[in-house]
Design a protein around this motif. Sequence first.
Motif, PDB file in Angstrom:
ATOM      1  N   PRO A 148     -61.978  37.378 -63.262  1.00 43.19           N
ATOM      2  CA  PRO A 148     -62.541  38.422 -62.403  1.00 43.19           C
ATOM      3  C   PRO A 148     -61.549  38.855 -61.321  1.00 43.19           C
ATOM      4  O   PRO A 148     -60.656  38.098 -60.943  1.00 43.19           O
ATOM      5  CB  PRO A 148     -63.771  37.756 -61.780  1.00 43.19           C
ATOM      6  CG  PRO A 148     -63.560  36.297 -61.943  1.00 43.19           C
ATOM      7  CD  PRO A 148     -62.661  36.102 -63.124  1.00 43.19           C
ATOM      8  N   ALA A 149     -61.732  40.077 -60.834  1.00 37.13           N
ATOM      9  CA  ALA A 149     -60.825  40.617 -59.822  1.00 37.13           C
ATOM     10  C   ALA A 149     -60.922  39.840 -58.507  1.00 37.13           C
ATOM     11  O   ALA A 149     -59.920  39.612 -57.835  1.00 37.13           O
ATOM     12  CB  ALA A 149     -61.128  42.086 -59.576  1.00 37.13           C
TER      13      ALA A 149
ATOM     14  N   GLN B 234     -50.833  40.027 -68.905  1.00 32.09           N
ATOM     15  CA  GLN B 234     -51.596  40.597 -67.792  1.00 32.09           C
ATOM     16  C   GLN B 234     -52.897  41.228 -68.279  1.00 32.09           C
ATOM     17  O   GLN B 234     -53.947  41.033 -67.669  1.00 32.09           O
ATOM     18  CB  GLN B 234     -50.750  41.634 -67.054  1.00 32.09           C
ATOM     19  CG  GLN B 234     -49.645  41.030 -66.226  1.00 32.09           C
ATOM     20  CD  GLN B 234     -48.722  42.086 -65.632  1.00 32.09           C
ATOM     21  OE1 GLN B 234     -48.595  43.186 -66.159  1.00 32.09           O
ATOM     22  NE2 GLN B 234     -48.063  41.730 -64.543  1.00 32.09           N
ATOM     23  N   ASN B 235     -52.843  41.953 -69.382  1.00 28.90           N
ATOM     24  CA  ASN B 235     -54.056  42.584 -69.915  1.00 28.90           C
ATOM     25  C   ASN B 235     -55.054  41.534 -70.375  1.00 28.90           C
ATOM     26  O   ASN B 235     -56.258  41.687 -70.168  1.00 28.90           O
ATOM     27  CB  ASN B 235     -53.710  43.542 -71.049  1.00 28.90           C
ATOM     28  CG  ASN B 235     -52.992  44.778 -70.557  1.00 28.90           C
ATOM     29  OD1 ASN B 235     -53.106  45.156 -69.393  1.00 28.90           O
ATOM     30  ND2 ASN B 235     -52.233  45.405 -71.425  1.00 28.90           N
ATOM     31  N   ALA B 236     -54.571  40.463 -70.997  1.00 31.78           N
ATOM     32  CA  ALA B 236     -55.468  39.394 -71.443  1.00 31.78           C
ATOM     33  C   ALA B 236     -56.124  38.718 -70.245  1.00 31.78           C
ATOM     34  O   ALA B 236     -57.325  38.454 -70.249  1.00 31.78           O
ATOM     35  CB  ALA B 236     -54.704  38.378 -72.278  1.00 31.78           C
TER      36      ALA B 236
ATOM     37  N   THR C   6     -62.543  35.385 -50.411  1.00 25.81           N
ATOM     38  CA  THR C   6     -62.009  35.806 -51.701  1.00 25.81           C
ATOM     39  C   THR C   6     -60.528  35.486 -51.723  1.00 25.81           C
ATOM     40  O   THR C   6     -59.875  35.396 -50.689  1.00 25.81           O
ATOM     41  CB  THR C   6     -62.224  37.307 -51.937  1.00 25.81           C
ATOM     42  OG1 THR C   6     -61.522  38.018 -50.922  1.00 25.81           O
ATOM     43  CG2 THR C   6     -63.688  37.669 -51.942  1.00 25.81           C
ATOM     44  N   ALA C   7     -59.992  35.329 -52.938  1.00 35.19           N
ATOM     45  CA  ALA C   7     -58.576  35.000 -53.098  1.00 35.19           C
ATOM     46  C   ALA C   7     -57.687  36.080 -52.530  1.00 35.19           C
ATOM     47  O   ALA C   7     -56.565  35.830 -52.124  1.00 35.19           O
ATOM     48  CB  ALA C   7     -58.263  34.752 -54.559  1.00 35.19           C
TER      49      ALA C   7
END
Length: 122
Positions: free
Chosen positions: A96-97, A88-90, A117-118
Amino acid sequence: MGVDDFVFKKRSRYGTVIVDEATHKPVAILGGRDSNTLKAWLQQNRQVRRITRDRAGAYAFAIVEILPDAMQIADRFHLHQNLLEAIQNALKSVVPADIKIPVDQEQSNGQQPEEKTATEGF
């Protein structure tokens, strides 16, 4: 052996269970889940060479103090949890968010396709 904490009574009394890794049967149930509780048991069982445990710092410090040569092994659940957090951190550092995904529309009206947006859903 494996060591983990558990609850006798929620928000009230906690304990430590020590399990034989070969038989998967409890060897001891200790009152409390702090390092002193485990230290007392380890003092009486210095033959232990490998200990599977969760990420609790109290257990790690007790093992290092009483059995400094013992191998400490992360349990399966926490290995998976650590791996998931690393993935998750990677991904957070690369992806992008908000991701813009074009919505298919007929181009007959001459307008640019709309984007969503997704996170807005489909």
